[in-house]
Write a protein that holds these residues in place. Structure first.
Motif, PDB file in Angstrom:
ATOM      1  N   GLU A 400      13.163  -4.309 -19.132  1.00 21.16           N
ATOM      2  CA  GLU A 400      13.701  -5.441 -18.376  1.00 21.16           C
ATOM      3  C   GLU A 400      15.209  -5.299 -18.208  1.00 21.16           C
ATOM      4  OE1 GLU A 400      12.154  -7.856 -16.824  1.00 21.16           O
ATOM      5  OE2 GLU A 400      10.215  -6.981 -17.392  1.00 21.16           O
ATOM      6  N   THR A 401      15.880  -4.866 -19.267  1.00 23.58           N
ATOM      7  CA  THR A 401      17.328  -4.649 -19.182  1.00 23.58           C
ATOM      8  C   THR A 401      17.646  -3.541 -18.189  1.00 23.58           C
ATOM      9  OG1 THR A 401      17.566  -5.323 -21.490  1.00 23.58           O
ATOM     10  CG2 THR A 401      19.391  -4.091 -20.528  1.00 23.58           C
ATOM     11  N   ASP A 402      16.846  -2.476 -18.230  1.00 24.16           N
ATOM     12  CA  ASP A 402      17.072  -1.361 -17.308  1.00 24.16           C
ATOM     13  C   ASP A 402      16.842  -1.800 -15.861  1.00 24.16           C
ATOM     14  OD1 ASP A 402      17.848   1.432 -17.691  1.00 24.16           O
ATOM     15  OD2 ASP A 402      16.007   1.909 -16.591  1.00 24.16           O
ATOM     16  N   TRP A 406      19.287  -1.697 -12.370  1.00 26.04           N
ATOM     17  CA  TRP A 406      18.953  -1.102 -11.075  1.00 26.04           C
ATOM     18  C   TRP A 406      19.522  -1.910  -9.902  1.00 26.04           C
ATOM     19  CZ3 TRP A 406      12.966  -0.164 -11.996  1.00 26.04           C
ATOM     20  CH2 TRP A 406      12.807   0.763 -13.042  1.00 26.04           C
ATOM     21  N   GLN A 407      19.785  -3.179 -10.126  1.00 30.43           N
ATOM     22  CA  GLN A 407      20.282  -4.053  -9.050  1.00 30.43           C
ATOM     23  C   GLN A 407      21.804  -4.069  -8.966  1.00 30.43           C
ATOM     24  OE1 GLN A 407      17.943  -5.252  -7.111  1.00 30.43           O
ATOM     25  NE2 GLN A 407      16.322  -4.516  -8.503  1.00 30.43           N
ATOM     26  N   LYS A 408      22.452  -3.339  -9.849  1.00 29.42           N
ATOM     27  CA  LYS A 408      23.918  -3.362  -9.872  1.00 29.42           C
ATOM     28  C   LYS A 408      24.499  -2.733  -8.608  1.00 29.42           C
ATOM     29  CE  LYS A 408      24.671  -3.268 -14.885  1.00 29.42           C
ATOM     30  NZ  LYS A 408      25.241  -2.487 -16.018  1.00 29.42           N
ATOM     31  N   THR A 423      20.504   3.907 -19.738  1.00 33.90           N
ATOM     32  CA  THR A 423      20.475   3.885 -21.212  1.00 33.90           C
ATOM     33  C   THR A 423      19.055   3.758 -21.763  1.00 33.90           C
ATOM     34  OG1 THR A 423      20.797   1.485 -21.167  1.00 33.90           O
ATOM     35  CG2 THR A 423      22.771   2.866 -21.345  1.00 33.90           C
ATOM     36  N   LEU A 424      18.056   3.636 -20.881  1.00 33.04           N
ATOM     37  CA  LEU A 424      16.689   3.383 -21.349  1.00 33.04           C
ATOM     38  C   LEU A 424      16.164   4.456 -22.307  1.00 33.04           C
ATOM     39  CD1 LEU A 424      14.150   1.636 -21.247  1.00 33.04           C
ATOM     40  CD2 LEU A 424      13.441   2.903 -19.215  1.00 33.04           C
ATOM     41  N   PRO A 425      16.232   5.759 -21.968  1.00 34.56           N
ATOM     42  CA  PRO A 425      15.713   6.750 -22.919  1.00 34.56           C
ATOM     43  C   PRO A 425      16.425   6.720 -24.261  1.00 34.56           C
ATOM     44  CG  PRO A 425      16.038   7.734 -20.746  1.00 34.56           C
ATOM     45  CD  PRO A 425      16.681   6.391 -20.712  1.00 34.56           C
ATOM     46  N   ALA A 426      17.737   6.549 -24.233  1.00 31.84           N
ATOM     47  CA  ALA A 426      18.495   6.527 -25.487  1.00 31.84           C
ATOM     48  C   ALA A 426      18.078   5.343 -26.348  1.00 31.84           C
ATOM     49  CB  ALA A 426      19.990   6.464 -25.189  1.00 31.84           C
ATOM     50  N   ILE A 427      17.915   4.181 -25.704  1.00 31.81           N
ATOM     51  CA  ILE A 427      17.513   2.989 -26.462  1.00 31.81           C
ATOM     52  C   ILE A 427      16.114   3.169 -27.042  1.00 31.81           C
ATOM     53  CG2 ILE A 427      16.926   0.546 -26.244  1.00 31.81           C
ATOM     54  CD1 ILE A 427      19.144   0.326 -24.134  1.00 31.81           C
ATOM     55  N   ALA A 428      15.187   3.648 -26.203  1.00 33.55           N
ATOM     56  CA  ALA A 428      13.801   3.801 -26.654  1.00 33.55           C
ATOM     57  C   ALA A 428      13.704   4.786 -27.815  1.00 33.55           C
ATOM     58  CB  ALA A 428      12.919   4.258 -25.496  1.00 33.55           C
ATOM     59  N   GLN A 484      22.396  -1.808  -3.287  1.00 32.95           N
ATOM     60  CA  GLN A 484      23.338  -0.879  -2.671  1.00 32.95           C
ATOM     61  C   GLN A 484      23.232   0.526  -3.268  1.00 32.95           C
ATOM     62  OE1 GLN A 484      27.314  -2.434  -2.737  1.00 32.95           O
ATOM     63  NE2 GLN A 484      26.767  -4.333  -1.674  1.00 32.95           N
ATOM     64  N   CYS A 485      22.902   0.619  -4.545  1.00 35.17           N
ATOM     65  CA  CYS A 485      22.847   1.926  -5.220  1.00 35.17           C
ATOM     66  C   CYS A 485      21.409   2.348  -5.490  1.00 35.17           C
ATOM     67  CB  CYS A 485      23.643   1.884  -6.529  1.00 35.17           C
ATOM     68  SG  CYS A 485      25.402   1.602  -6.308  1.00 35.17           S
ATOM     69  N   TYR A 486      20.539   2.034  -4.531  1.00 33.29           N
ATOM     70  CA  TYR A 486      19.120   2.366  -4.701  1.00 33.29           C
ATOM     71  C   TYR A 486      18.916   3.852  -4.955  1.00 33.29           C
ATOM     72  CZ  TYR A 486      14.360   3.535  -3.233  1.00 33.29           C
ATOM     73  OH  TYR A 486      13.091   4.048  -3.170  1.00 33.29           O
ATOM     74  N   VAL A 487      19.530   4.683  -4.134  1.00 33.25           N
ATOM     75  CA  VAL A 487      19.344   6.133  -4.265  1.00 33.25           C
ATOM     76  C   VAL A 487      19.818   6.615  -5.628  1.00 33.25           C
ATOM     77  CG1 VAL A 487      20.092   8.384  -3.392  1.00 33.25           C
ATOM     78  CG2 VAL A 487      19.473   6.563  -1.790  1.00 33.25           C
ATOM     79  N   GLN A 488      20.987   6.156  -6.045  1.00 35.91           N
ATOM     80  CA  GLN A 488      21.551   6.619  -7.323  1.00 35.91           C
ATOM     81  C   GLN A 488      20.666   6.206  -8.507  1.00 35.91           C
ATOM     82  OE1 GLN A 488      23.207   5.150  -4.887  1.00 35.91           O
ATOM     83  NE2 GLN A 488      24.766   6.655  -4.272  1.00 35.91           N
ATOM     84  N   TYR A 489      20.148   4.991  -8.461  1.00 35.86           N
ATOM     85  CA  TYR A 489      19.313   4.550  -9.589  1.00 35.86           C
ATOM     86  C   TYR A 489      17.931   5.194  -9.546  1.00 35.86           C
ATOM     87  CZ  TYR A 489      22.640   1.316 -11.579  1.00 35.86           C
ATOM     88  OH  TYR A 489      23.742   0.787 -12.224  1.00 35.86           O
ATOM     89  N   MET A 490      17.435   5.510  -8.344  1.00 36.49           N
ATOM     90  CA  MET A 490      16.169   6.243  -8.285  1.00 36.49           C
ATOM     91  C   MET A 490      16.357   7.650  -8.858  1.00 36.49           C
ATOM     92  SD  MET A 490      13.000   6.030  -7.676  1.00 36.49           S
ATOM     93  CE  MET A 490      12.793   4.552  -6.664  1.00 36.49           C
ATOM     94  N   ILE A 491      17.529   8.227  -8.599  1.00 32.86           N
ATOM     95  CA  ILE A 491      17.848   9.527  -9.215  1.00 32.86           C
ATOM     96  C   ILE A 491      17.873   9.392 -10.734  1.00 32.86           C
ATOM     97  CG2 ILE A 491      19.683  11.233  -9.513  1.00 32.86           C
ATOM     98  CD1 ILE A 491      20.408  10.781  -6.559  1.00 32.86           C
ATOM     99  N   ALA A 492      18.474   8.315 -11.210  1.00 36.61           N
ATOM    100  CA  ALA A 492      18.525   8.094 -12.666  1.00 36.61           C
ATOM    101  C   ALA A 492      17.116   7.955 -13.245  1.00 36.61           C
ATOM    102  CB  ALA A 492      19.357   6.853 -12.972  1.00 36.61           C
ATOM    103  N   ILE A 493      16.231   7.277 -12.510  1.00 37.10           N
ATOM    104  CA  ILE A 493      14.842   7.124 -12.970  1.00 37.10           C
ATOM    105  C   ILE A 493      14.177   8.503 -13.094  1.00 37.10           C
ATOM    106  CG2 ILE A 493      12.560   6.279 -12.296  1.00 37.10           C
ATOM    107  CD1 ILE A 493      13.985   3.838 -11.055  1.00 37.10           C
ATOM    108  N   ILE A 494      14.424   9.346 -12.077  1.00 36.08           N
ATOM    109  CA  ILE A 494      13.852  10.702 -12.125  1.00 36.08           C
ATOM    110  C   ILE A 494      14.412  11.476 -13.313  1.00 36.08           C
ATOM    111  CG2 ILE A 494      13.728  12.900 -10.897  1.00 36.08           C
ATOM    112  CD1 ILE A 494      13.904  11.231  -8.275  1.00 36.08           C
ATOM    113  N   ASN A 495      15.733  11.393 -13.498  1.00 39.73           N
ATOM    114  CA  ASN A 495      16.363  12.109 -14.618  1.00 39.73           C
ATOM    115  C   ASN A 495      15.879  11.592 -15.967  1.00 39.73           C
ATOM    116  OD1 ASN A 495      17.837  13.744 -12.917  1.00 39.73           O
ATOM    117  ND2 ASN A 495      19.649  12.442 -12.936  1.00 39.73           N
ATOM    118  N   ASN A 496      15.599  10.304 -16.023  1.00 43.16           N
ATOM    119  CA  ASN A 496      15.102   9.730 -17.278  1.00 43.16           C
ATOM    120  C   ASN A 496      13.793  10.398 -17.704  1.00 43.16           C
ATOM    121  OD1 ASN A 496      17.248   8.005 -17.435  1.00 43.16           O
ATOM    122  ND2 ASN A 496      16.134   6.188 -16.764  1.00 43.16           N
TER     123      ASN A 496
END
Length: 748
Positions: A400-402, A406-408, A423-428, A484-496
């Motif tokens: 939920e925090t992650d 994504w909306q930032k 930070t999701l993988p690190a937290i988990a 606004q940063c949809y692409v960047q956060y989708m990249i982060a999801i892939i990298n996660n």
């Protein structure tokens, strides 16, 4: 007798025959005769000696029997005399009854005289004894107490001997010495108080503890004496046996138990770490106390008391009871781990019972477990159940925090290599790591169980993660300006996903002894790949949504007369891939390959859709040249994006089709089409039909001839490593335009 003589003669004959078998032995007859004579004389001498010895024994036995008979007769006469005297003295014994009573009375009076001094001074001795007890002079007080008890017991014993049924006199003596029992109880209280403070007393005044032990030893000795006399006479003084040694053991046990119970100074409400503090205080108390017992207290007790082992067992018993009480409480997950870690590891370690200061007297191998195995199993089961519930909640909150991140409006953070991440993988995995570290403190088996729970929960979590990524994409498609940063956060999801993989492998290497992959591992790996590939697909969809207008402009009249559609496509793709460069391997490579293929496929689709039909050779040449130029643009672009990897095959398909369009002699069209089919065996009949339609100069007969000839010589498609045309469909309107021609079988 005659038979014996015959046997003897036969034996002699046989013996002589044996000696005279040869003629030369006749010369030795005299020699043989003398030898046999000597043997005969020797046998006769031994026989005479044996007979004489037996005769002497018989003579001695007869003499002894004669003497025994005389002694029996003398004893018989003596017994007759004794019987006669006894009958004559019966009356005399009855006349001596008064003398017997006088002797008993004299014995009592003698005992009274012996204790007369004590009898008259009983009140004074009682006061002195009481004062000595209050002053702490326990040895002197006990000596006077023993004198009082001895006087009382002797008087009561004499009274018992004289008249055991005279209760009045016995009660009179007991009443006179009534305060003695009170003194005994008062002294015992002082002894128990000293023993209760033994750990302090042995440091400050060990002589006091020694005095207590000496007093108890004295009382034990008196108890044994009184019990022996009871077996002989049936008399036992009041208050005996005192069993002070047993009472001492009970007091010491209670003292140790109270010592362990006093370690809890905090509660869960006042301090979340109350159990850790309690266990640490218990560890310190037990270690300190046993060290004092070993170094100081054993010197105050007799060796046969086995003092250290007694205290060692008492502390173990008390700690076990306390730990079982704690285990029965409603413990939280972290408290269960703290308790089990302490019980299974700390307790027998060098920090506690295995401490070097307690060696070699302390043998931790002989200690019984503090907790029964079923209690340990119950606690572990409870922990796993709670942990499973907690980890599910923690992962849900982390997700939920992650999602909020994504909306930032700001880009996500990048790692040291510049790849976007959240930070999701690190937290988990920090949660997993912490719990696995804790589980490892208990034992290896439990650590493996916790790891399996973590991986199972990760599997469930990834299902939710995938769903949220899909929802994120769908919400974005409703309004592509947000976030606004949809692409960047989708990249982060892939990298996660790659980070999750690396973290899982790290956990397994660190906390699992098994190297064999499990079904759960395969499921997790599959899910991560699906999430990453879907994320890549979402990004490509985003790219091609922006390219849709420009792709639709390809192979049109406008394109033929001059269009910058491909330039725009290349610039847009390159711009997106500046962001895509922050996707981790291998996903960034897959993205480039997919983008390359999709661009080429969209270009080929534009051809197959027959948006244009060339009217003459000039248009065909102009269109073919433009297609070749644009193929080179795509090659250059994707070589750049793929870091120099071979990307020509896909783009060469555009150039190969351009060669078909560029051909000026229709008679050679079949050869050019054949070359195209040989290069790309996955091309189908409808593709050829569409190409010929776009070329615009192929007659109906030529088309039919080309198709039939290619059908007869169709190449195999089984060895095609990278199909180009397989996923390209030809719109039905294109085929409808060719309905006038007979369509043979598909090229496959």
């Amino acid at each position: 007798m005659e038979e014996t003589n015959r046997e003897a003669v036969a034996t002699a004959v046989q013996r002589v025959a044996g000696m005279l078998q040869r003629s030369d032995q006749l010369d030795k007859v005299e020699q043989y005769r003398r030898r046999e004579a000597r043997k005969k004389a020797s046998v006769e001498a031994r026989l005479k000696a044996a007979i004489q010895s037996q005769l002497d024994g018989v003579r001695t036995g007869l003499t002894q029997l004669h003497n025994a008979l005389c002694d029996v007769k003398d004893i018989q006469n003596s017994l007759a005399d004794v019987s006669k005297d006894w009958r004559q003295s019966i009356n005399t014994i009855e006349n001596l009854k008064d003398v017997k009573d006088a002797v008993v009375q004299h014995s009592q009076l003698a005992s009274a005289v012996e204790n007369l001094k004590n009898i008259f001074s009983v009140p004074e001795i009682v006061r002195e004894t009481h004062d000595l007890i209050e002053q702490g002079e326990l040895l002197q007080a006990h000596r006077k107490l023993m004198d009082l008890e001895c006087s009382r017991d002797d008087l009561m014993y004499e009274q018992y001997r004289m008249d055991s049924k005279n209760v009045h006199d016995m009660n009179l003596i007991r009443g006179y010495f009534g305060q003695v029992q009170g003194l005994s109880e008062e002294l015992s209280k002082q002894l128990w108080m000293v023993l209760q403070r033994a750990m302090v007393t042995v440091r400050r005044d060990p002589t006091m503890l020694v005095s207590v032990v000496r007093i108890i030893e004295r009382e034990e000795k008196i108890d044994r004496k009184m019990l022996d006399r009871k077996k002989q006479t049936g008399f036992i003084p009041p208050g005996r046996p005192k069993c002070w040694k047993n009472r001492m053991n009970e007091v010491l046990e209670g003292t140790v138990s109270a010592r362990i119970e006093s370690t809890q100074s905090e509660t869960r409400e006042s301090d979340k770490m109350w159990l850790v503090r309690l266990l640490e205080i218990t560890r310190k108390y037990v270690l300190d106390d046993l060290t004092v017992v070993k170094n100081l207290m054993v010197q105050c007790f007799p060796p046969h008391y086995n003092t250290f082992q007694v205290f060692f067992d008492l502390y173990h018993k008390s700690v076990s009871a306390r730990v079982q009480e704690l285990a029965a409480e409603d413990l939280e997950a972290n408290e269960i781990v703290s308790l089990l870690t302490w019980v299974l590891n700390t307790y027998k370690s060098v920090d506690m019972m295995g401490h070097p200061d307690l060696q070699p007297e302390c043998d931790v191998k002989q200690l019984e477990p503090l907790l029964p195995q079923h209690v340990v199993d119950d606690l572990l089961g409870k922990y796993l159940k709670t942990f499973t519930s907690n980890i599910t909640g923690w992962l849900r909150k982390a997700l939920e925090t992650d999602k909020k991140d994504w909306q930032k409006e700001t880009e996500p953070e990048a790692d040291q290599d510049g790849y976007y991440q959240t930070t999701l993988p690190a937290i988990a995995f920090q949660m997993f790591e912490q719990n696995l570290q804790v589980a490892a403190q208990i034992n290896e088996t439990f650590k493996e169980q916790v790891l399996r729970v973590c991986l199972k929960q990760m599997n469930s979590f990834l299902v939710r993660y995938r769903e949220e990524a899909i929802n994120y994409k769908e919400e974005h498609l409703k309004d592509r300006q947000l976030p606004q940063c949809y692409v960047q956060y989708m990249i982060a999801i892939i990298n996660n996903c790659q980070t999750f993989k690396e973290s899982i492998n790290s956990l397994k290497r660190k906390y699992s002894q098994s190297t064999e992959p499990t079904q759960n591992d395969a499921a997790i790996d599959k899910l991560l790949n699906e999430v990453a590939r879907e994320g890549c697909q979402f990004l490509l969809d985003e790219v091609f949504l922006d390219l849709e207008h420009h792709l639709n402009a390809l192979l049109t009249r406008k394109w033929l007369t001059g269009s910058h559609a491909v330039d725009t496509i290349c610039v847009t793709v390159e711009d997106y891939f500046n962001d895509f460069a922050k996707i981790k391997k291998p996903y960034n490579q897959e993205m480039t390959s997919k983008a390359h293929r999709r661009v080429v496929v969209e270009y080929l689709k534009a051809i197959m859709q027959k948006r244009i039909s060339f009217k003459n050779a000039d248009e065909r040449k102009e269109g073919a040249d433009r297609m070749m130029k644009e193929a080179e643009q795509f090659k250059f672009l994707f070589r750049k994006l793929s870091a120099g990897e071979d990307t020509d095959r896909l783009c060469d398909a555009i150039a190969a089709i351009a060669e078909v369009f560029k051909l000026t002699d229709p008679a050679l069209l079949y050869l050019e089409v054949s070359t195209l089919v040989s290069k790309y065996p996955d091309i189908r009949e409808e593709h050829i039909v569409a190409l010929l339609a776009v070329r615009g100069d192929a007659s109906r007969d030529m088309r039919q001839m080309i198709i039939e000839t290619l059908n007869q010589n169709k190449p195999s498609t089984s060895s095609v490593s990278q199909p180009v045309f397989r996923d390209i469909t030809v719109p039905s309107n294109t085929m409808t335009a060719m309905t006038s021609m007979t369509v043979p079988k598909l090229l496959k």
